[in-house]
Motif scaffolding. Structure first.
Motif, PDB file in Angstrom:
ATOM      1  N   ARG A  80      70.758  53.354 -13.603  1.00  0.00           N
ATOM      2  CA  ARG A  80      70.300  54.627 -14.192  1.00  0.00           C
ATOM      3  C   ARG A  80      68.818  54.804 -14.007  1.00  0.00           C
ATOM      4  O   ARG A  80      68.334  55.891 -13.703  1.00  0.00           O
ATOM      5  CB  ARG A  80      70.670  54.676 -15.667  1.00  0.00           C
ATOM      6  N   THR A  81      68.068  53.707 -14.193  1.00  0.00           N
ATOM      7  CA  THR A  81      66.612  53.799 -14.030  1.00  0.00           C
ATOM      8  C   THR A  81      66.269  54.169 -12.586  1.00  0.00           C
ATOM      9  O   THR A  81      65.413  55.018 -12.338  1.00  0.00           O
ATOM     10  CB  THR A  81      65.948  52.438 -14.376  1.00  0.00           C
ATOM     11  N   PHE A  82      66.920  53.513 -11.644  1.00  0.00           N
ATOM     12  CA  PHE A  82      66.599  53.756 -10.228  1.00  0.00           C
ATOM     13  C   PHE A  82      66.972  55.168  -9.786  1.00  0.00           C
ATOM     14  O   PHE A  82      66.277  55.791  -8.999  1.00  0.00           O
ATOM     15  CB  PHE A  82      67.368  52.766  -9.333  1.00  0.00           C
ATOM     16  N   PHE A  83      68.106  55.640 -10.249  1.00  0.00           N
ATOM     17  CA  PHE A  83      68.661  56.862  -9.658  1.00  0.00           C
ATOM     18  C   PHE A  83      68.658  58.073 -10.599  1.00  0.00           C
ATOM     19  O   PHE A  83      69.526  58.925 -10.515  1.00  0.00           O
ATOM     20  CB  PHE A  83      70.064  56.584  -9.105  1.00  0.00           C
ATOM     21  N   CYS A  84      67.642  58.130 -11.493  1.00  0.00           N
ATOM     22  CA  CYS A  84      67.550  59.320 -12.326  1.00  0.00           C
ATOM     23  C   CYS A  84      66.497  60.263 -11.745  1.00  0.00           C
ATOM     24  O   CYS A  84      65.632  59.829 -10.988  1.00  0.00           O
ATOM     25  CB  CYS A  84      67.199  58.939 -13.765  1.00  0.00           C
ATOM     26  N   ASP A  85      66.571  61.529 -12.104  1.00  0.00           N
ATOM     27  CA  ASP A  85      65.584  62.541 -11.696  1.00  0.00           C
ATOM     28  C   ASP A  85      65.284  62.516 -10.199  1.00  0.00           C
ATOM     29  O   ASP A  85      64.145  62.334  -9.784  1.00  0.00           O
ATOM     30  CB  ASP A  85      64.250  62.350 -12.458  1.00  0.00           C
ATOM     31  N   LEU A  86      66.301  62.639  -9.375  1.00  0.00           N
ATOM     32  CA  LEU A  86      66.064  62.610  -7.935  1.00  0.00           C
ATOM     33  C   LEU A  86      65.955  64.032  -7.393  1.00  0.00           C
ATOM     34  O   LEU A  86      66.904  64.810  -7.485  1.00  0.00           O
ATOM     35  CB  LEU A  86      67.206  61.869  -7.217  1.00  0.00           C
ATOM     36  N   GLU A  87      64.796  64.338  -6.837  1.00  0.00           N
ATOM     37  CA  GLU A  87      64.615  65.667  -6.241  1.00  0.00           C
ATOM     38  C   GLU A  87      65.361  65.706  -4.919  1.00  0.00           C
ATOM     39  O   GLU A  87      65.241  64.791  -4.108  1.00  0.00           O
ATOM     40  CB  GLU A  87      63.130  65.908  -5.955  1.00  0.00           C
ATOM     41  N   GLY A  88      66.121  66.749  -4.704  1.00  0.00           N
ATOM     42  CA  GLY A  88      66.852  66.885  -3.435  1.00  0.00           C
ATOM     43  C   GLY A  88      68.264  66.342  -3.508  1.00  0.00           C
ATOM     44  O   GLY A  88      69.000  66.396  -2.535  1.00  0.00           O
ATOM     45  N   ALA A  89      68.636  65.790  -4.673  1.00  0.00           N
ATOM     46  CA  ALA A  89      70.004  65.273  -4.805  1.00  0.00           C
ATOM     47  C   ALA A  89      70.898  66.326  -5.448  1.00  0.00           C
ATOM     48  O   ALA A  89      70.492  66.989  -6.405  1.00  0.00           O
ATOM     49  CB  ALA A  89      70.001  64.005  -5.649  1.00  0.00           C
ATOM     50  N   GLU A  90      72.107  66.468  -4.899  1.00  0.00           N
ATOM     51  CA  GLU A  90      73.041  67.432  -5.478  1.00  0.00           C
ATOM     52  C   GLU A  90      73.760  66.783  -6.664  1.00  0.00           C
ATOM     53  O   GLU A  90      73.984  67.414  -7.693  1.00  0.00           O
ATOM     54  CB  GLU A  90      74.045  67.851  -4.407  1.00  0.00           C
ATOM     55  N   ALA A  91      74.110  65.513  -6.500  1.00  0.00           N
ATOM     56  CA  ALA A  91      74.762  64.768  -7.582  1.00  0.00           C
ATOM     57  C   ALA A  91      74.582  63.270  -7.345  1.00  0.00           C
ATOM     58  O   ALA A  91      74.410  62.833  -6.207  1.00  0.00           O
ATOM     59  CB  ALA A  91      76.243  65.102  -7.628  1.00  0.00           C
ATOM     60  N   VAL A  92      74.594  62.514  -8.431  1.00  0.00           N
ATOM     61  CA  VAL A  92      74.504  61.056  -8.331  1.00  0.00           C
ATOM     62  C   VAL A  92      75.657  60.478  -9.144  1.00  0.00           C
ATOM     63  O   VAL A  92      75.837  60.844 -10.295  1.00  0.00           O
ATOM     64  CB  VAL A  92      73.177  60.517  -8.929  1.00  0.00           C
ATOM     65  N   SER A  93      76.423  59.611  -8.509  1.00  0.00           N
ATOM     66  CA  SER A  93      77.527  59.000  -9.256  1.00  0.00           C
ATOM     67  C   SER A  93      77.297  57.500  -9.399  1.00  0.00           C
ATOM     68  O   SER A  93      76.905  56.825  -8.453  1.00  0.00           O
ATOM     69  CB  SER A  93      78.848  59.241  -8.528  1.00  0.00           C
ATOM     70  N   LEU A  94      77.519  57.001 -10.620  1.00  0.00           N
ATOM     71  CA  LEU A  94      77.459  55.549 -10.845  1.00  0.00           C
ATOM     72  C   LEU A  94      78.886  55.075 -11.060  1.00  0.00           C
ATOM     73  O   LEU A  94      79.640  55.685 -11.819  1.00  0.00           O
ATOM     74  CB  LEU A  94      76.608  55.227 -12.073  1.00  0.00           C
ATOM     75  N   HIS A  95      79.249  54.015 -10.364  1.00  0.00           N
ATOM     76  CA  HIS A  95      80.625  53.514 -10.501  1.00  0.00           C
ATOM     77  C   HIS A  95      80.646  52.027 -10.222  1.00  0.00           C
ATOM     78  O   HIS A  95      79.648  51.477  -9.728  1.00  0.00           O
ATOM     79  CB  HIS A  95      81.567  54.270  -9.557  1.00  0.00           C
ATOM     80  N   THR A  96      81.776  51.378 -10.474  1.00  0.00           N
ATOM     81  CA  THR A  96      81.865  49.947 -10.185  1.00  0.00           C
ATOM     82  C   THR A  96      81.925  49.766  -8.679  1.00  0.00           C
ATOM     83  O   THR A  96      82.304  50.671  -7.944  1.00  0.00           O
ATOM     84  CB  THR A  96      83.108  49.316 -10.842  1.00  0.00           C
ATOM     85  N   ASP A  97      81.552  48.574  -8.233  1.00  0.00           N
ATOM     86  CA  ASP A  97      81.447  48.313  -6.806  1.00  0.00           C
ATOM     87  C   ASP A  97      82.771  47.768  -6.283  1.00  0.00           C
ATOM     88  O   ASP A  97      83.080  46.605  -6.461  1.00  0.00           O
ATOM     89  CB  ASP A  97      80.310  47.301  -6.580  1.00  0.00           C
ATOM     90  N   GLY A  98      83.557  48.640  -5.660  1.00  0.00           N
ATOM     91  CA  GLY A  98      84.855  48.204  -5.131  1.00  0.00           C
ATOM     92  C   GLY A  98      85.874  48.089  -6.243  1.00  0.00           C
ATOM     93  O   GLY A  98      85.555  47.648  -7.349  1.00  0.00           O
ATOM     94  N   GLY A  99      87.116  48.480  -5.965  1.00  0.00           N
ATOM     95  CA  GLY A  99      88.150  48.466  -7.001  1.00  0.00           C
ATOM     96  C   GLY A  99      88.514  47.046  -7.397  1.00  0.00           C
ATOM     97  O   GLY A  99      88.529  46.151  -6.559  1.00  0.00           O
ATOM     98  N   SER A 100      88.782  46.824  -8.691  1.00  0.00           N
ATOM     99  CA  SER A 100      89.234  45.493  -9.105  1.00  0.00           C
ATOM    100  C   SER A 100      90.762  45.493  -9.119  1.00  0.00           C
ATOM    101  O   SER A 100      91.392  46.510  -9.415  1.00  0.00           O
ATOM    102  CB  SER A 100      88.676  45.154 -10.480  1.00  0.00           C
TER     103      SER A 100
END
Lengths: 427, 435
Positions: A80-100
């Protein structure tokens, strides 16, 4: 047209040589195109990753600690810290890395194997899934840790016997009841970021699961408005990382983030395997190997075809002598020979390309065993193969092969002395 | 005969130069591939060190708060341990199961994780270090289940007893150094400084990564184990796992009776929600070690298949190239062949001559190709045979070169055979009609 007739006549006179040339070209283009297609699958857009050209992926975190180094996935908070308030981004999704891997089913029946990806609500904006029934879950569902799920069509059929499973209760991991909110069209495991058979809201557990404060199992996919916005987005991430680093240092002086330049565009994703290494390392190594493979796959058939072209031209020395004697320029002779050869190369190339497309389509399971490990079957849809870039590559390799195999013999033939040539004694 | 052949080759030097160049490139590439495949085959034949047939990894989970059937009374520490013990006992007495062992994450065969540590001890006067063994926490039953043995014929039971007594077991290939610097480690790797592993037996070592309070006694030496079939054996240390201690992780592996393997996964999963559920513990998944193996080894297998495909492609290329070239050559030499026939040459002689021409080309380029192969080895571009970077032995080097030579020869014979057979059908009278 005259050239086509000439080629046809030539083929009739020398069927074996014609076939060997055609087959040799087809074999070379076939293998090259298999390599190209397997590489392409990593970058070509297809649903639900139709926006691959606008993706930026943030995968790992690498930190210097007081007694060494540590690397791995990001915690929810770090991402969240890295990918908040990004100019030029349409959307940012945070999710788990690869399905378990998990199980899905209804009580009292055999459980089906499933692959579960936990995502936020923006996930459905970044990736374009095709909903057959129902809808995706909302941001409010994610916030309230709601037990709702979106499942794939084949899982719905396996568990409920029908794709219309909206509103039904699905047990995940044997005991946890989820309400099916939507059913989507099956996703190929080749869609490495979005693949799963069950998608559920990013749980509080996944959000709180951290180690060393900063690490966890979260990954970020940024959808830029346009590729030209990549630099702006990266600048914002760099600014955020600097803030993060300051906060880390305030807590422990010896700790610091080691930056490998994430987020990366889709074409670099396949090389972002190691969390403590920049993907550039893997990319340059893979590029070198690929170049060596292309060189071998082009050079060896080119030598063969070249010696065959040369032999073929030797049978036509008197014809060439006459043409030269009647004022045909060398350049024109070379052009004619190369063009004539190109038609044969293109015919062979077309056979090679078609057979490679069919082979990839039919034997996808064998070719993409790495993706198969994720589960499911690797279905390669025709639209994934029939890309303009694929035809472009095939054409380029045909031109190269043709130039390599006919350029030198044509040049030599054109340089013949007309008198010697007519006498059938070329030097 | 040879001189005549050489003269003939010289006469058609341009197209022969191309062919020779092709043979040279293919010889070198094929040597590289043959070397890669030979290393793979040698590695695949090195013993795994663990017998994994009919073994399954039993994954378990706990019913979470908020789920159907969650029992809050079962979530205290005491009930947790009790339930875990009962869960393991029920599994052990499950009719399909023959043996059961517990280990940490790294103990599961075919997993490619590792946790390498160094042990420090004394050798009378000097400090010695045992470098880089990967730590596996296992119960003594683990040694029994996977039939782990020692290099001097120590039996599975002997090793299991030693582990049970609390001593550690280390693999015989663990490197020993007396000065802990990067250079010393590299030097040890290069010289394979394993010394006599048995001199460590009975000695005490310190390893803060494993235990900060106690020392570790090496009780026995075992044969090294491989993580996956395509890798060389690694260095390992086995430490006794407390079956009730979860701090190092607890994985559960079972061996199923040979006659109960069919349908085992379905049967045990069907029982997972009632018969095998204890408190909040239940079986969440069952996976055969063979499935784990297939997933872990997919990339390696693909790489091997790719090398075979490229090799076949190159061989097909030589075949086609020679077929095409010699088709023309024999056509151009119709009158020459006819004259030979008139002068009493038999078909076999003509065939030998044509094939000899191709083989002679190969003989000429072979020394150059061997020099190329040697350069590959010199710059370490070939496939390493082990973790230590041991150079390829002269015997294997030449043997591979001989195999490559023989394979290419076969392709040359096949490629020339067809046009040559056709050329020999010539009736001299017809061929020399114009003369």
């Amino acid at each position: 047209m005259t050239q086509l007739t000439r080629i046809y006549r030539e083929m009739r006179r020398q069927p074996v040589i014609g076939l060997v040339t055609l087959f040799g070209t087809a074999l070379a283009i076939f293998l090259i195109m298999i390599v190209v297609l397997m590489q392409n699958v990593n970058t070509i857009p297809f649903s639900p990753e139709s926006n691959r050209g606008r993706f930026l992926h943030g995968r790992h975190l690498h930190m210097k600690t007081d007694n060494g180094e540590c690397s791995g996935g990001m915690s929810y908070q770090t991402a969240r810290t890295f990918f908040c308030d990004l100019e030029g981004a349409e959307a940012v999704s945070l999710h788990t890395d690869g399905g378990s891997q998990t199980t899905a089913g209804i009580p009292g029946a055999p459980q089906a194997e499933a692959s579960n990806l936990e995502t936020d609500a923006y996930f459905w904006k970044v990736f374009d899934f095709t909903f057959i029934h129902g809808n995706p879950y909302s941001a409010a569902d994610v916030e309230s840790d709601a037990k709702v799920a979106v499942i794939s069509e084949s899982l719905a059929r396996e568990v409920f016997g029908t794709p219309d499973a909206v509103g039904r209760t699905l047990m995940l991991d044997h005991f946890v009841p989820y309400t099916v909110r939507g059913v989507v069209k099956d996703v190929s495991p080749l869609a490495t970021t979005a693949y799963a058979t069950v998608w559920t809201p990013l749980s509080h557990d996944a959000r709180n699961n951290t180690w060393y404060n900063y690490f966890g199992g979260i990954t970020a996919t940024v959808l830029a408005k346009d590729r030209s916005d990549f630099d702006r987005i990266r600048k914002c991430v760099t600014r955020n990382k600097a803030k993060f680093n300051t906060a880390v240092k305030a807590e422990n002086e010896a700790w610091a983030m080691i930056d490998h330049g994430s987020p990366f565009p889709q074409e670099m994703l396949q090389y972002a395997t190691w969390s403590n290494q920049s993907p550039d390392v893997g990319a340059s190594e893979s590029r070198r190997t690929r170049l060596a493979v292309y060189a071998i796959l082009l050079l060896i058939p080119a030598i063969n075809l070249s010696s065959m072209t040369q032999s073929r031209l030797r049978r036509r020395v008197s014809e060439m002598g006459v043409r030269r004697a009647f004022g045909c320029t060398r350049l024109r002779m070379v052009r004619d020979i190369v063009t004539e050869n190109l038609i044969v190369t293109l015919a062979g190339g077309l056979i090679g390309l078609l057979s490679s497309l069919i082979a990839v389509w039919m034997f996808a399971d064998m070719l993409f065993t790495g993706s198969l490990a994720k589960g499911g079957t690797v279905a390669v849809a025709p639209e994934m193969l029939l890309q303009w870039s694929t035809f472009g590559w095939a054409l380029l390799f045909c031109f190269l092969l043709n130039l390599l195999s006919s350029g030198l013999p044509a040049w030599r033939a054109a340089r013949m002395n007309p008198t010697d040539a007519i006498g059938g004694q070329p030097k | 005969m040879k001189r005549k052949l050489l003269k003939q080759i010289g006469h058609e030097w341009r197209s022969n130069l191309w062919l020779a160049f092709e043979l040279l490139v293919i010889s070198i590439v094929l040597w590289y591939i043959a070397d890669f495949l030979s290393v793979q085959i040698i590695t695949l034949n090195e013993p795994m060190g663990r017998h994994t047939e009919n073994c399954y990894l039993i994954s378990y989970d706990r019913v979470q708060p908020g789920s159907d059937g969650f029992n809050p009374a079962d979530s205290t520490r005491e009930t947790y341990i009790d339930n875990w013990t009962q869960f393991i006992d029920r599994l052990r007495s499950y009719p399909d199961i023959e043996e059961l062992a517990q280990c940490n994450h790294l103990g599961v065969p075919y997993r490619q994780s590792s946790w390498n540590v160094s042990l420090t001890g004394t050798d009378g006067t000097d400090t010695i270090y045992l470098v880089n063994p990967s730590v596996m926490y296992v119960t003594p039953d683990y040694i029994r289940m996977f039939r782990i043995t020692g290099p001097r014929g120590e039996s599975t039971e002997q090793l299991a007893k030693i582990l049970e007594s609390g001593s550690a077991i280390i693999s015989g290939n663990t490197l020993k150094i007396t000065k802990f610097t990067n250079e010393a480690v590299l030097e040890a790797v290069r010289n394979r400084d394993t010394a006599d592993p048995y001199e460590h037996v009975g000695k005490r070592f310190i390893c803060p990564a494993i235990t900060e309070t106690d020392s570790i006694t090496i009780g026995a030496i075992m044969l090294p184990t491989k993580r996956i079939e395509y890798e060389h054996p690694g260095q390992n240390i086995l430490i006794r796992l407390d079956p009730l201690d979860f701090s190092n992780g607890q994985e559960c592996i079972v061996r199923v009776k040979a006659d109960r393997v069919d349908g085992f996964e379905e049967r045990i999963l069907a029982d997972s929600e009632d018969r095998l559920r204890v408190g909040n513990f239940f079986i969440s998944d069952v996976m055969s070690l063979m499935s784990i193996r297939n997933i872990s080894q997919a990339d390696y297998r693909d790489k091997m298949v790719n090398h075979w495909v490229v090799m076949l492609f190159l061989l097909a290329s030589i075949f086609l190239g020679l077929l095409g070239t010699f088709w023309f050559r024999t056509q151009q030499r119709v009158s020459e062949i006819a004259i030979r026939k008139v002068n009493g040459a038999s078909s076999a002689m003509i065939m030998r001559r044509l094939i000899g021409e191709g083989l002679l080309l190969l003989v000429i380029v072979t020394p150059l190709a061997i020099a190329g192969d040697w350069l590959l080895c010199h710059f370490e571009l070939n496939t390493p045979i082990d973790w230590y970077g041991t150079p390829v032995s002269p015997l294997r080097f030449l043997l591979l070169a001989a195999i490559v030579f023989a394979t290419i020869s076969l392709m040359i014979i096949l490629g020339i055979w067809l046009p040559a057979t056709r050329a020999m059908r010539i009736d001299p009278a017809t061929a020399l009609k114009d003369e």
